[in-house]
Scaffold this motif. Structure first.
Motif, mmCIF file in Angstrom:
data_model
loop_
_atom_site.group_PDB
_atom_site.id
_atom_site.type_symbol
_atom_site.label_atom_id
_atom_site.label_comp_id
_atom_site.label_asym_id
_atom_site.label_seq_id
_atom_site.Cartn_x
_atom_site.Cartn_y
_atom_site.Cartn_z
ATOM 1 N N PRO A 61 4.756 -9.940 -8.225
ATOM 2 C CA PRO A 61 5.768 -10.888 -8.701
ATOM 3 C C PRO A 61 5.257 -12.322 -8.719
ATOM 4 O O PRO A 61 5.880 -13.194 -9.319
ATOM 5 N N VAL A 62 4.106 -12.578 -8.083
ATOM 6 C CA VAL A 62 3.543 -13.918 -8.051
ATOM 7 C C VAL A 62 2.603 -14.146 -9.232
ATOM 8 O O VAL A 62 2.742 -15.121 -9.982
ATOM 9 N N THR A 63 1.637 -13.254 -9.425
ATOM 10 C CA THR A 63 0.629 -13.439 -10.467
ATOM 11 C C THR A 63 0.988 -12.765 -11.787
ATOM 12 O O THR A 63 0.431 -13.108 -12.831
ATOM 13 N N GLY A 64 1.892 -11.782 -11.745
ATOM 14 C CA GLY A 64 2.211 -11.027 -12.952
ATOM 15 C C GLY A 64 1.146 -10.010 -13.309
ATOM 16 O O GLY A 64 1.244 -9.314 -14.322
ATOM 17 N N GLN A 65 0.111 -9.894 -12.459
ATOM 18 C CA GLN A 65 -0.974 -8.935 -12.687
ATOM 19 C C GLN A 65 -0.807 -7.731 -11.757
ATOM 20 O O GLN A 65 -0.098 -7.806 -10.752
ATOM 21 N N THR A 66 -1.504 -6.654 -12.100
ATOM 22 C CA THR A 66 -1.510 -5.499 -11.213
ATOM 23 C C THR A 66 -2.287 -5.854 -9.952
ATOM 24 O O THR A 66 -3.418 -6.335 -10.023
ATOM 25 N N GLU A 67 -1.662 -5.622 -8.817
ATOM 26 C CA GLU A 67 -2.250 -5.940 -7.524
ATOM 27 C C GLU A 67 -2.636 -4.647 -6.826
ATOM 28 O O GLU A 67 -1.894 -3.674 -6.865
ATOM 29 N N VAL A 68 -3.799 -4.648 -6.190
ATOM 30 C CA VAL A 68 -4.274 -3.478 -5.451
ATOM 31 C C VAL A 68 -4.322 -3.828 -3.965
ATOM 32 O O VAL A 68 -4.946 -4.821 -3.566
ATOM 33 N N VAL A 69 -3.642 -3.026 -3.157
ATOM 34 C CA VAL A 69 -3.605 -3.225 -1.705
ATOM 35 C C VAL A 69 -4.138 -1.958 -1.046
ATOM 36 O O VAL A 69 -3.638 -0.863 -1.310
ATOM 37 N N THR A 70 -5.153 -2.105 -0.205
ATOM 38 C CA THR A 70 -5.682 -0.964 0.542
ATOM 39 C C THR A 70 -5.340 -1.144 2.011
ATOM 40 O O THR A 70 -5.579 -2.208 2.588
ATOM 41 N N ILE A 71 -4.739 -0.109 2.595
ATOM 42 C CA ILE A 71 -4.311 -0.146 3.989
ATOM 43 C C ILE A 71 -5.249 0.717 4.824
ATOM 44 O O ILE A 71 -5.449 1.897 4.523
ATOM 45 N N TYR A 72 -5.842 0.143 5.849
ATOM 46 C CA TYR A 72 -6.677 0.870 6.811
ATOM 47 C C TYR A 72 -5.955 0.852 8.157
ATOM 48 O O TYR A 72 -5.429 -0.193 8.574
ATOM 49 N N THR A 73 -5.933 1.974 8.854
ATOM 50 C CA THR A 73 -5.243 2.038 10.148
ATOM 51 C C THR A 73 -6.064 2.796 11.184
ATOM 52 O O THR A 73 -6.834 3.701 10.854
ATOM 53 N N THR A 74 -5.870 2.414 12.437
ATOM 54 C CA THR A 74 -6.462 3.144 13.557
ATOM 55 C C THR A 74 -5.578 2.921 14.778
ATOM 56 O O THR A 74 -4.873 1.905 14.859
ATOM 57 N N LEU A 75 -5.595 3.861 15.707
ATOM 58 C CA LEU A 75 -4.779 3.744 16.918
ATOM 59 C C LEU A 75 -5.568 3.065 18.033
ATOM 60 O O LEU A 75 -6.763 3.309 18.207
ATOM 61 N N LEU A 76 -4.871 2.220 18.808
ATOM 62 C CA LEU A 76 -5.467 1.589 19.977
ATOM 63 C C LEU A 76 -5.171 2.440 21.208
ATOM 64 O O LEU A 76 -4.361 3.359 21.174
ATOM 65 N N ARG A 77 -5.836 2.124 22.301
ATOM 66 C CA ARG A 77 -5.708 2.951 23.513
ATOM 67 C C ARG A 77 -4.285 2.951 24.069
ATOM 68 O O ARG A 77 -3.869 3.913 24.704
ATOM 69 N N ASP A 78 -3.539 1.858 23.860
ATOM 70 C CA ASP A 78 -2.176 1.804 24.391
ATOM 71 C C ASP A 78 -1.160 2.446 23.461
ATOM 72 O O ASP A 78 0.044 2.385 23.704
ATOM 73 N N GLY A 79 -1.643 3.071 22.368
ATOM 74 C CA GLY A 79 -0.748 3.738 21.433
ATOM 75 C C GLY A 79 -0.297 2.869 20.279
ATOM 76 O O GLY A 79 0.399 3.353 19.378
ATOM 77 N N SER A 80 -0.663 1.578 20.268
ATOM 78 C CA SER A 80 -0.310 0.698 19.160
ATOM 79 C C SER A 80 -1.133 1.038 17.923
ATOM 80 O O SER A 80 -2.217 1.628 18.016
ATOM 81 N N LEU A 81 -0.621 0.644 16.776
ATOM 82 C CA LEU A 81 -1.306 0.884 15.507
ATOM 83 C C LEU A 81 -1.913 -0.417 15.004
ATOM 84 O O LEU A 81 -1.195 -1.405 14.806
ATOM 85 N N MET A 82 -3.226 -0.425 14.809
ATOM 86 C CA MET A 82 -3.880 -1.571 14.175
ATOM 87 C C MET A 82 -3.988 -1.299 12.686
ATOM 88 O O MET A 82 -4.382 -0.204 12.271
ATOM 89 N N SER A 83 -3.631 -2.285 11.879
ATOM 90 C CA SER A 83 -3.722 -2.141 10.429
ATOM 91 C C SER A 83 -4.529 -3.293 9.839
ATOM 92 O O SER A 83 -4.470 -4.422 10.334
ATOM 93 N N ILE A 84 -5.282 -2.984 8.797
ATOM 94 C CA ILE A 84 -5.988 -3.989 8.006
ATOM 95 C C ILE A 84 -5.562 -3.775 6.568
ATOM 96 O O ILE A 84 -5.782 -2.696 5.997
ATOM 97 N N SER A 85 -4.925 -4.776 5.976
ATOM 98 C CA SER A 85 -4.452 -4.687 4.598
ATOM 99 C C SER A 85 -5.274 -5.637 3.743
ATOM 100 O O SER A 85 -5.275 -6.854 3.985
ATOM 101 N N THR A 86 -5.986 -5.108 2.762
ATOM 102 C CA THR A 86 -6.775 -5.945 1.861
ATOM 103 C C THR A 86 -6.048 -6.060 0.526
ATOM 104 O O THR A 86 -5.467 -5.093 0.040
ATOM 105 N N VAL A 87 -6.074 -7.257 -0.069
ATOM 106 C CA VAL A 87 -5.272 -7.547 -1.259
ATOM 107 C C VAL A 87 -6.121 -8.263 -2.306
ATOM 108 O O VAL A 87 -6.832 -9.217 -1.985
ATOM 109 N N ALA A 88 -6.026 -7.820 -3.551
ATOM 110 C CA ALA A 88 -6.703 -8.489 -4.664
ATOM 111 C C ALA A 88 -6.117 -7.995 -5.984
ATOM 112 O O ALA A 88 -5.657 -6.848 -6.065
#
Length: 469
Positions: free
Chosen positions: A418-445
């Protein structure tokens, strides 16, 4: 893409079931009468919205989806337990966390409520935290803000002293009440004390109806005494009764109430406390005032100060190392800015960030996992993210991989930005931490520039080092 606040709210059916399991038996509980009020309910809503906008300009709001959604769930459970005679359908109760270490909380007319991070950290159980929140919800339900304005003579004047009427309720008056009380007329004090007592009593009743032990609210005042050293302090001109006196009065009311198998502590509460403890120490309200720290975006995302541009500089070939204490380390292009708040950090070049999140860059965050394994937690996270960014659609299945030697999953989302009017690609990477929390890395372009960014994103993921021992 917006940095989405994960929400895992309980369903109303679950709440109803929980309340059936914890039936309340009342034995001549104290009756409370609504204070005299010449204002309409809509005036509460309007005044609260105005005051909330100012509060979010003045106070640093903690931008942490896991902590916020947990506080919201507890708050919603308490709101559902407000007695019918004090339930106003026009009110909209909201719950946010202020990144300040003072033990305090305040509520505004119509429903906005703010809980200091320090109060959550100091509470010894979920029940103690819920007690503070029930007390503040009671101020709103009893319409104490506009009731005070009725006695004082004007709602405009009252907005200037909301800190005295509604703030400082838990700390016994030092932090929140000093701002308004020292310049207030002495005759107003008796009304504030009356309102505080009413809120303690109704708060106890709401707790019991919601399945909490009202004695946990009383216990919170013992915590305050231990941390503030005010056990023998008199009821000075603060508009709030002494914590020791409040402890006795709440226990008297609790003796009139009964709840079976009350909720006192929870794993979720302990996880939230551990999460807050991993963050850098929050400043006190006095330090915030002295340093001029504010919430520059008025409660929006930390990127809200930026301006979008059609021409965004490509990532630099030179990298710098970003570190978050001893917890995480990652290589990022040295022409990208960083925006850290709570347990997330956003990286983006100039022209790629603003009110609606980022159009180019990456977001790294940690959230409480909604599930007991990586796939379940990831699916829940992605589902919530799609709800917050409804222009995106998931493209294909999950792919297995590793992040710093840990099992990881990734998936791709795409849609017209909705900002650029172009098709945006988002890749989500996830892994679990020792305390059970979820770490995520979201890349956008943007899709048209994905070739220039894929190398950068791969380098970032490959360079990430996590230390959560």
């Amino acid at each position: 893409m917006k940095s989405y606040k994960v929400s895992t709210s309980l369903t109303s059916a679950f709440l109803a079931f929980a309340m059936l399991l914890t039936p309340l038996a009342a034995f001549a509980q104290t009756r409370i009468s609504m204070p005299k009020n010449k204002y309409k309910v809509q005036d509460d809503v309007k005044a609260g919205q105005q005051a909330a906008a100012e509060a979010e300009r003045q106070f640093p709001i903690l931008n942490d989806s896991s902590v916020t959604s947990y506080v919201q769930r507890v708050g919603n459970r308490l709101v559902d337990a407000i007695p019918q005679e004090f339930d106003h359908p026009e009110f909209r109760y909201t719950f946010k966390v202020v990144n300040a270490r003072d033990i305090n909380a305040f509520a505004l007319p119509g429903g906005p409520m703010y809980v200091n991070r320090g109060m959550i950290e100091a509470a010894r159980s979920e029940g103690e935290m819920a007690g503070v929140m029930a007390h503040e919800i009671s101020h709103v339900a009893l319409r104490h803000g506009t009731a005070g304005a009725t006695k004082q003579g004007g709602i405009g004047t009252q907005l200037g002293t909301l800190g005295m009427i509604l703030g400082g309720a838990i700390l016994g008056g030092e932090t929140g009440a000093q701002i308004g009380a020292m310049g207030a007329q002495a005759w107003l004090t008796k009304y504030s004390r009356e309102y505080e007592t009413q809120a303690d009593i109704l708060g106890s009743q709401i707790m019991a109806r919601a399945g909490y032990d009202p004695r946990d609210l009383a216990n919170m005042f013992r915590t305050i005494e231990q941390q503030s050293g005010r056990s023998g302090a008199p009821e000075w001109l603060s508009s709030h009764p002494n914590p020791a006196n409040r402890y006795q009065r709440i226990n008297q009311e609790a003796a009139l109430l009964r709840v079976s198998n009350p909720v006192q502590d929870s794993t979720e509460f302990r996880n939230v406390q551990a999460r807050l403890n991993r963050m850098s120490q929050a400043p006190t309200m006095a330090e915030i005032e002295r340093s001029g720290q504010r919430n520059p975006s008025g409660g929006n995302s930390p990127t809200a100060s930026g301006a979008y541009s059609r021409r965004v500089e490509y990532p630099s070939n030179r990298y710098r190392t970003y570190t978050a204490g001893n917890f995480v380390q990652v290589q990022v292009p040295d022409n990208w800015r960083e925006f850290g708040e709570g347990s997330s950090v956003t990286f983006a070049p100039e022209g790629a960030y603003g009110n609606n999140g980022i159009t180019h860059g990456a977001i790294i965050g940690v959230a409480q996992a909604n599930g007991n394994n990586l796939r379940t937690a990831t699916q829940s996270y992605v589902s919530e993210l799609l709800q917050g960014n409804d222009y995106l659609r998931q493209q294909g299945a999950y792919t297995r991989g590793t992040i710093d030697g840990r099992n990881a999953l990734s998936t791709t989302l795409a849609g017209r930005s909705p900002v650029t009017g172009q098709t945006e690609v988002v890749t989500i990477y996830t892994t679990l931490l020792r305390d059970g929390s979820l770490m995520s890395i979201s890349t956008v372009a943007p899709q048209a520039e994905s070739g220039s960014y894929s190398r950068v994103f791969s380098s970032m993921i490959g360079s990430m080092r996590i230390n959560d021992r």
